[in-house]
Design an enzyme around this catalytic site. Structure first.
Site, PDB file in Angstrom:
ATOM      1  N   ASP A  72       5.340   5.433  -7.792  1.00  0.00           N
ATOM      2  CA  ASP A  72       6.006   5.929  -6.584  1.00  0.00           C
ATOM      3  C   ASP A  72       7.492   5.605  -6.588  1.00  0.00           C
ATOM      4  O   ASP A  72       7.879   4.448  -6.852  1.00  0.00           O
ATOM      5  CB  ASP A  72       5.399   5.246  -5.344  1.00  0.00           C
ATOM      6  CG  ASP A  72       4.255   6.031  -4.748  1.00  0.00           C
ATOM      7  OD1 ASP A  72       4.218   7.266  -4.912  1.00  0.00           O
ATOM      8  OD2 ASP A  72       3.387   5.405  -4.102  1.00  0.00           O
TER       9      ASP A  72
ATOM     10  N   GLU B  26      -2.837  13.703   1.359  1.00  0.00           N
ATOM     11  CA  GLU B  26      -3.373  12.535   2.063  1.00  0.00           C
ATOM     12  C   GLU B  26      -3.746  12.892   3.495  1.00  0.00           C
ATOM     13  O   GLU B  26      -2.939  13.471   4.243  1.00  0.00           O
ATOM     14  CB  GLU B  26      -2.323  11.400   2.045  1.00  0.00           C
ATOM     15  CG  GLU B  26      -2.813  10.148   2.760  1.00  0.00           C
ATOM     16  CD  GLU B  26      -2.002   8.895   2.438  1.00  0.00           C
ATOM     17  OE1 GLU B  26      -1.118   8.938   1.560  1.00  0.00           O
ATOM     18  OE2 GLU B  26      -2.287   7.862   3.081  1.00  0.00           O
TER      19      GLU B  26
HETATM   20  O1  KIV Z   1       1.029   4.257  -2.428  1.00  0.00           O
HETATM   21  C1  KIV Z   1      -0.134   4.682  -2.540  1.00  0.00           C
HETATM   22  O2  KIV Z   1      -1.088   3.926  -2.743  1.00  0.00           O
HETATM   23  C2  KIV Z   1      -0.353   6.114  -2.405  1.00  0.00           C
HETATM   24  C3  KIV Z   1      -1.774   6.582  -2.331  1.00  0.00           C
HETATM   25  C4  KIV Z   1      -2.301   6.351  -0.980  1.00  0.00           C
HETATM   26  C5  KIV Z   1      -1.924   8.001  -2.741  1.00  0.00           C
HETATM   27  O3  KIV Z   1       0.569   6.865  -2.347  1.00  0.00           O
END
Ligand code: KIV
Length: 272
Positions: free
Chosen positions: A91, A190
């Site tokens: 991310d 989500e």
């Molecule tokens: O940060 C995370 O764990 C996520 C998932 C919920 C898809 O983005």
């Protein structure tokens, strides 16, 4: 319907698209450290997401907003060291891509270069289109994330199901098409209604990975601490707990404490 599984030595972004085409569902879990990632990888999970949920489950913050790019790179680097087969997606944290496309690219490059991960994930659709394009043009694979996007929690106000209203559902459908068109290799959906998620998955060729988005999508992702039952407090409807580690770990810690207090550990055999 049971589907004959093709063997993949290493999962690539292309393998995921193949899986969708072949009707094979994609498995994805979060991980944030070496030891956990090693188990997840050897269990044959296709994608490991170094999610910014690390902010919640690793650091104890209430939201995903505080985690920094340096911290994400630290987690990602530990995960990548453990991997033989899984695709590692990281991310981009809040604040590392929203201000302008050049900053977004710089953040994505840092993740790829410093951690050795295979792809990045960003939350949002049309509003971050230029940043997504910039990253994609640099040859960095991007996974999108639509529906409930936790980095915007203060805009939404709650973690309830998104896109129940027509206007938001329409935006989500057009954002999913946009992500496919500009070259994202997959998208996370989500907490949206299952019917809508299925419609989105059927309308695009790239895989749709759901969390709280029903079983009409191309794969599923869960936060590892949640599916292992490490917390007693979090129990949304979509969560299936595959273990009760909270109880198991508590029992282990209590036995250890009691053994020390009662002079049962270490035994004669456990010393030099
Ligand atoms: O940060 C995370 O764990 C996520 C998932 C919920 C898809 O983005």
């Amino acid at each position: 319907m049971s589907v004959a599984k093709k063997e993949y030595k290493r999962i690539t972004t292309k393998s995921l698209v193949d899986m969708k085409q072949n009707g094979e569902k994609i498995s994805m879990l979060t991980a944030y450290d070496y030891s956990m990632a090693k188990i997840v990888d050897s269990a044959g999970i296709d994608v490991i997401l170094v999610g910014d949920s690390a902010s919640n489950v690793m650091a104890g913050h209430e939201t995903t907003l505080p985690i920094t790019l340096d911290q994400m790179i630290y987690h990602a680097t530990s995960v990548v060291r453990a991997i033989n087969r899984s695709l590692v997606v990281v991310d981009l944290p809040f604040g590392s891509y929203q201000s302008d496309p050049k900053e977004a690219l710089r953040s994505a490059i840092r993740i790829m270069k410093e951690s050795g991960a295979h792809a990045v994930k960003l939350e949002g659709g049309k509003e971050i289109k230029e940043s997504l394009k910039r990253i994609l043009h640099a040859g960095i694979p991007v996974m999108g994330h639509l529906g409930l996007t936790p980095q915007s929690i203060y805009k939404f106000g709650t973690y309830t199901v998104r896109a129940k209203e027509e206007a938001e559902a329409e935006k989500l459908k057009s954002d999913a098409k946009l992500l496919e068109k500009i070259g994202c290799f997959a998208v996370v959906l989500e907490k949206v209604p299952a019917k809508l998620a299925k419609e989105v998955a059927e309308s695009i060729r790239i895989p749709v990975i759901g969390i709280g988005a029903g079983n009409g999508v191309d794969g599923q992702v869960l936060v590892i601490h949640d599916m292992l039952g490490m917390s007693k407090e979090f129990h949304p409807r979509f969560l299936r707990r595959y273990a009760d580690l909270h109880s198991e770990m508590t029992k282990a810690f209590e036995s250890y404490r009691d053994d020390i207090k009662n002079r049962k550990f270490p035994s004669d055999k456990e010393q030099y």
